[in-house]
Each structure stands twice: as C-alpha cells, then as structure tokens.
Design an enzyme around this catalytic site. Structure first.
Site, PDB file in Angstrom:
ATOM      1  N   LYS A  22      56.422  45.896  20.850  1.00 15.70           N
ATOM      2  CA  LYS A  22      56.322  47.190  20.163  1.00 15.70           C
ATOM      3  C   LYS A  22      54.969  47.837  20.412  1.00 15.70           C
ATOM      4  O   LYS A  22      54.874  49.004  20.754  1.00 15.70           O
ATOM      5  CB  LYS A  22      56.530  46.987  18.661  1.00 15.70           C
ATOM      6  CG  LYS A  22      56.180  48.197  17.821  1.00 15.70           C
ATOM      7  CD  LYS A  22      56.393  47.952  16.341  1.00 15.70           C
ATOM      8  CE  LYS A  22      55.205  47.374  15.608  1.00 15.70           C
ATOM      9  NZ  LYS A  22      54.074  48.295  15.387  1.00 15.70           N
ATOM     10  N   ASN A  23      53.912  47.031  20.220  1.00 13.30           N
ATOM     11  CA  ASN A  23      52.570  47.608  20.295  1.00 13.30           C
ATOM     12  C   ASN A  23      52.128  47.935  21.718  1.00 13.30           C
ATOM     13  O   ASN A  23      51.073  48.540  21.903  1.00 13.30           O
ATOM     14  CB  ASN A  23      51.546  46.682  19.630  1.00 13.30           C
ATOM     15  CG  ASN A  23      51.658  46.715  18.113  1.00 13.30           C
ATOM     16  OD1 ASN A  23      52.430  47.507  17.563  1.00 13.30           O
ATOM     17  ND2 ASN A  23      50.903  45.855  17.445  1.00 13.30           N
ATOM     18  N   CYS A 117      48.042  53.625   3.950  1.00 10.73           N
ATOM     19  CA  CYS A 117      48.871  52.619   4.593  1.00 10.73           C
ATOM     20  C   CYS A 117      48.826  51.365   3.728  1.00 10.73           C
ATOM     21  O   CYS A 117      47.807  51.080   3.107  1.00 10.73           O
ATOM     22  CB  CYS A 117      48.298  52.373   5.983  1.00 10.73           C
ATOM     23  SG  CYS A 117      48.769  50.829   6.713  1.00 10.73           S
ATOM     24  N   ARG A 122      42.497  52.159   7.023  1.00  7.54           N
ATOM     25  CA  ARG A 122      42.830  52.508   8.408  1.00  7.54           C
ATOM     26  C   ARG A 122      42.462  53.938   8.806  1.00  7.54           C
ATOM     27  O   ARG A 122      43.339  54.764   9.110  1.00  7.54           O
ATOM     28  CB  ARG A 122      44.306  52.239   8.687  1.00  7.54           C
ATOM     29  CG  ARG A 122      44.656  50.791   8.515  1.00  7.54           C
ATOM     30  CD  ARG A 122      46.092  50.506   8.808  1.00  7.54           C
ATOM     31  NE  ARG A 122      46.348  50.184  10.200  1.00  7.54           N
ATOM     32  CZ  ARG A 122      47.544  49.857  10.652  1.00  7.54           C
ATOM     33  NH1 ARG A 122      48.571  49.837   9.867  1.00  7.54           N
ATOM     34  NH2 ARG A 122      47.695  49.548  11.922  1.00  7.54           N
ATOM     35  N   ASP A 305      48.002  40.274  12.859  1.00  7.16           N
ATOM     36  CA  ASP A 305      49.460  40.416  12.786  1.00  7.16           C
ATOM     37  C   ASP A 305      50.193  39.073  12.690  1.00  7.16           C
ATOM     38  O   ASP A 305      51.412  39.061  12.535  1.00  7.16           O
ATOM     39  CB  ASP A 305      49.976  41.194  14.011  1.00  7.16           C
ATOM     40  CG  ASP A 305      49.744  42.690  13.874  1.00  7.16           C
ATOM     41  OD1 ASP A 305      49.298  43.138  12.801  1.00  7.16           O
ATOM     42  OD2 ASP A 305      50.008  43.418  14.849  1.00  7.16           O
ATOM     43  N   ARG A 397      61.369  48.109  11.712  1.00  2.00           N
ATOM     44  CA  ARG A 397      60.369  48.859  12.480  1.00  2.00           C
ATOM     45  C   ARG A 397      59.845  48.030  13.643  1.00  2.00           C
ATOM     46  O   ARG A 397      59.441  48.581  14.661  1.00  2.00           O
ATOM     47  CB  ARG A 397      59.172  49.221  11.585  1.00  2.00           C
ATOM     48  CG  ARG A 397      59.437  50.317  10.604  1.00  2.00           C
ATOM     49  CD  ARG A 397      58.144  50.707   9.921  1.00  2.00           C
ATOM     50  NE  ARG A 397      57.097  50.919  10.916  1.00  2.00           N
ATOM     51  CZ  ARG A 397      55.793  50.918  10.653  1.00  2.00           C
ATOM     52  NH1 ARG A 397      55.364  50.720   9.439  1.00  2.00           N
ATOM     53  NH2 ARG A 397      54.919  51.120  11.602  1.00  2.00           N
TER      54      ARG A 397
END
Ligand code: UD1
Length: 417
Positions: A22-23, A117, A122, A305, A397
């Site tokens: 995803k990233n 967030c 952030r 993460d 997501r």
C-alpha cells in the site's frame, strides 16, 4: 458497518501470497501526475486507500483504468483541476502526496490540509518547508494549502525529522524541478526506493534513494513507464506476528524478505523459526513465544507499523516486554482494546510494559486505526472463544482480502455485514 468474527485457538497452516505494498502503491500512483503518458502498474493491492487515491486523481482529470488482477493504468494526459478536496484527503493522509507532483507539472495546486489523525498530530510542515525551499509559494487558507510556483528550482533541503511521505512528496516534485535537489535526512524506507525506481523508469535522474541523502537532477519531461509495486512488508510482518502468537507453520510467497529484517530479527528472538529465500519466507512456531522488547525507529529500525502486532504477540508471551513508540505520540490505542481481551499492559508515556498472560479471552473490541486493527486480529487468533472486531473499515484500507487469506490458513473467521 462490517465486523470480523474470529474464533481463536487454532494454529495457522498453509501458504499465502503477499500483496503489493500500500505504502509504495500510493506515492507511485501520484507519479502518474508527472507525465502526459501512461503509467502501467502491476501488483497494485485492491484496497480502499488505493481506490481513494484513484478517486482523487480522477477528479483532477487523470484517466484511471479499472483495477484488474493487480494491474492499474493511469494517464494524466491533461490535469484539468489541480485540487484535492477535504472530503477525500481527510480519509487518507497520504493524499497530500499529490501536492509536489501537481506543483511540478502545473505550477499550482490546492490541497486540503489533512487534519487530525487517530495516531497523533502528524503535521505536514516538512512537506511545505521543502517545497518552499524549491521556490513554491504556499498560503494556508480555509483549511487548504494553496501553492504556486512558476518553475520549481532545485534546492538543498535538510529535513528536520525523518518523514516518509515528506521525502516522497519532495522527491516527486524534484524530478521536474530546474537543477539539482539534495534531500538530506531523507527517509530510507524501501517504499521510497520503490518510488524512486518507478520515477527512474519514467526518465528521472535520481541517486541515493535508500540512503539519507537523495540527489535528484531535474529533467524537462518524464515519460510513461511500466512498474511492478514491491511486496507489502507490513502485511508480511503481520502474518509472521500471527504465526508467532497463534503457532503453526506458514509460507509467505511473493514477499521481499530483505525489506523486513528488523521484524524478522525480533520474531526470531521470540522463538519463531524463520527461513527465507529470494521472494518467500516460512515461519514455524510451537508453544508460547518469548517476550521481546522493542523501540520503533525510522527504517531500518523497527517499524512503527509493526508495533501493535508485536504488542499483541507479547500479550501471550512468556515474560515482560517493554515497547517504546518514538514515531507517533498516540499510537497505543490498541493497548486498551487488548486489555479487553485480558492482556496485562501498563502505559507510561510512550512506553508500554506488557506482561504476557497464559490466555486471552475473546471479547468485542473496536479497531481504532489500521495497524491497531491488525493487532486485534492477531490477538483474536489466539484468544479463547469468539472475538468480534468492530470498525474494520480500517483493515479494509490496508489489508487485501485479509479474511480470505486467514481462512485459507485454517482460521475460523467471518465478515459480518
Ligand atoms: C508513513 C506511512 C505510515 C507509517 C509512517 C512511519 C505511508 C502512506 N504511510 O506515514 O504507514 O506509519 O510513515 O513509518 O507511507 N512529521 C512532522 N512533519 C512533517 C511530516 C512528519 O513532524 O511534515 C512527523 C510525524 O508527526 C511523525 C514523524 O514525522 O512523528 C514520521 O511521520 P512520517 O514518516 O511523515 O509518516 P507518514 O509519511 O505520514
């Protein structure tokens, strides 16, 4: 809102294919803004965040093809409206990465400030500071960044903090700037390297991606290209953490073992037997894991993460673990939910002390952010009885077909509509 029901207590067994990252996919999709020609991508994960980025680009006039079997074609023949509105940006912070390429291509951009967030403040000050150093004027008004620049100019930019999407935004912008840009204190994440590789295939001149200093020599135009998105190292790590907690033997294919050395090291310390080849890893675990302490850090340090998933594993480990989060100030929301499953966790500032317990018990829990949700899944796999995870849109997501992949490994898991 969908929920996930997991009946825990069974070890995992079988083989699972890792999806594209995803990233990496998100910044690479933004690269399509830099050229009139087609960007043909493969291994793009089917995820809500990818669809959101597709919508943002489509609203600007980018032709976004149908996603088919990992293939996605994007063509920004013309950018009709270089705007990213609040409604979409607020759902996904990564959308701020359109700012750099829009400025480089159109000389102007209007992008919503992402706002709050779940895992911390952030800010995007480093993105703004870098683009200003390249000659952009950025005015913050009505919740938007209104940016303009006749022509971006190469600059030496020393980032105050190591920021992944900040580095990517500036890297994207610098490819079409006039002259040389030096990005110092750049993020070294593998996804930055994957983006740089895609940009190089488009004709960009970039050296040093994956190190602290990236050297970019701007070119006049970029062309179309074909690029295969790298495997998702966080998804890979999440499956490894699941095996560590629940036991069993799982082979992960289509993976990039070199990109997750810090996670593999910690899991080996916990007692997981891990072997790896060029594009696969195999994890085998019998009995309870040993507790492992960790501190999150920018790559190649331990990924923030992966913090929540390793916390879940530590909840059922033998011993005590000290987990320190240094990247985001509010990233222990999952600890409170894990406590609902019977975990023994004490939080002092940015450190969590986890004392492993013999057993967790199933309960209803709520997902608070993407990786927090993953930690609840890991805990649910090992908890006795049923765990019902609410608000799993967070999981959608960032994890492709998670319940299908887990049920393929023998997990009793169902999505409740
Ligand atoms: C990216 C990842 C996310 C991961 C995070 C850290 C994507 C799409 N997301 O998020 O999954 O958790 O890296 O590895 O790739 N900061 C500032 N000013 C800025 C930018 C960041 O102070 O302008 C701070 C942040 O508040 C945070 C730290 O820098 O404390 C790192 O954040 P950053 O690397 O930017 O995270 P993201 O790129 O948003």
């Amino acid at each position: 809102m969908d929920k996930l029901l997991i009946t825990g207590g069974r070890p995992l067994a079988g083989e699972v294919r890792v999806s594209g990252a995803k990233n990496a996919a998100l910044p690479i999709m933004c690269a399509a803004l830099l050229t009139e020609q087609s960007l043909r991508l493969d291994n793009v994960p089917r995820l809500m965040d990818v669809r959101t980025m597709g919508k943002i680009l489509a609203l600007m006039g980018v032709e976004v093809g149908a996603q088919d079997n990992g293939h996605l074609e994007l063509r920004a023949r013309e950018i009709k409206d270089p705007t990213a509105g609040y409604e979409l940006v607020k759902t996904m912070r990564a959308s701020v990465m359109v700012l750099g390429p829009l400025l480089a291509r159109c000389g102007r951009a209007k992008v919503s400030l992402p706002g709050g967030c779940g895992i911390g403040a952030r800010p995007v000050d480093q993105h703004i500071k870098g683009l200003q150093a390249m000659g952009a004027e950025i005015v913050l008004e009505h919740g938007y960044m209104n940016a303009s620049a006749k022509k971006l100019k190469g600059a030496r930019i020393v980032m105050d903090v190591v920021t992944v999407t900040g580095t990517e935004n500036l890297l994207l912008a610098a490819t079409l700037a006039e002259g040389v840009t030096l990005l110092e204190n750049a993020a070294r994440e593998p996804e930055v390297v994957d983006l740089a590789n895609c940009l190089k295939a488009m004709g960009a001149k970039i050296e040093g991606a994956g190190t602290q200093t990236i050297h970019i020599e701007g070119v006049r135009t970029l062309s179309g290209a074909a690029h295969r998105v790298m495997p998702d190292r966080i998804e890979t790590g999440t499956f490894l953490a699941a095996v560590a907690a629940a036991g069993g033997k799982v082979k992960l294919t289509g993976a990039a073992p070199d990109s997750l050395a810090s996670t593999v090291e910690k899991l080996k310390e916990a007692g997981v037997k891990i072997t790896a080849g060029g594009d696969w890893l195999e994890a085998e675990m019998t009995g309870r894991p040993r507790s492992v302490s960790l501190t999150t850090a920018p790559y190649p340090g331990f990924a923030t993460d992966m913090q929540a998933q390793l916390m879940a594993m530590n909840c059922v480990a033998k011993g005590k673990a000290e987990i320190t989060e240094t990247i985001f100030e509010n990233r222990f929301m999952h600890a409170l939910e894990l406590q609902r499953l019977g975990a023994d966790i004490q939080i002092h500032g940015n450190t969590a002390m986890v004392t492993g317990v013999d057993k967790l018990q199933g309960a209803t829990v709520m997902a608070t952010d993407l990786r927090a949700s993953a930690s609840l899944v890991v805990a649910g796999l090992v908890a006795q009885g049923e765990t019902l995870i609410d608000r799993i849109y967070h999981l959608d997501r960032g994890y492709e077909s998670l319940e299908k992949k887990l049920s393929g490994l023998g997990v009793r898991i169902a999505r409740i509509k």
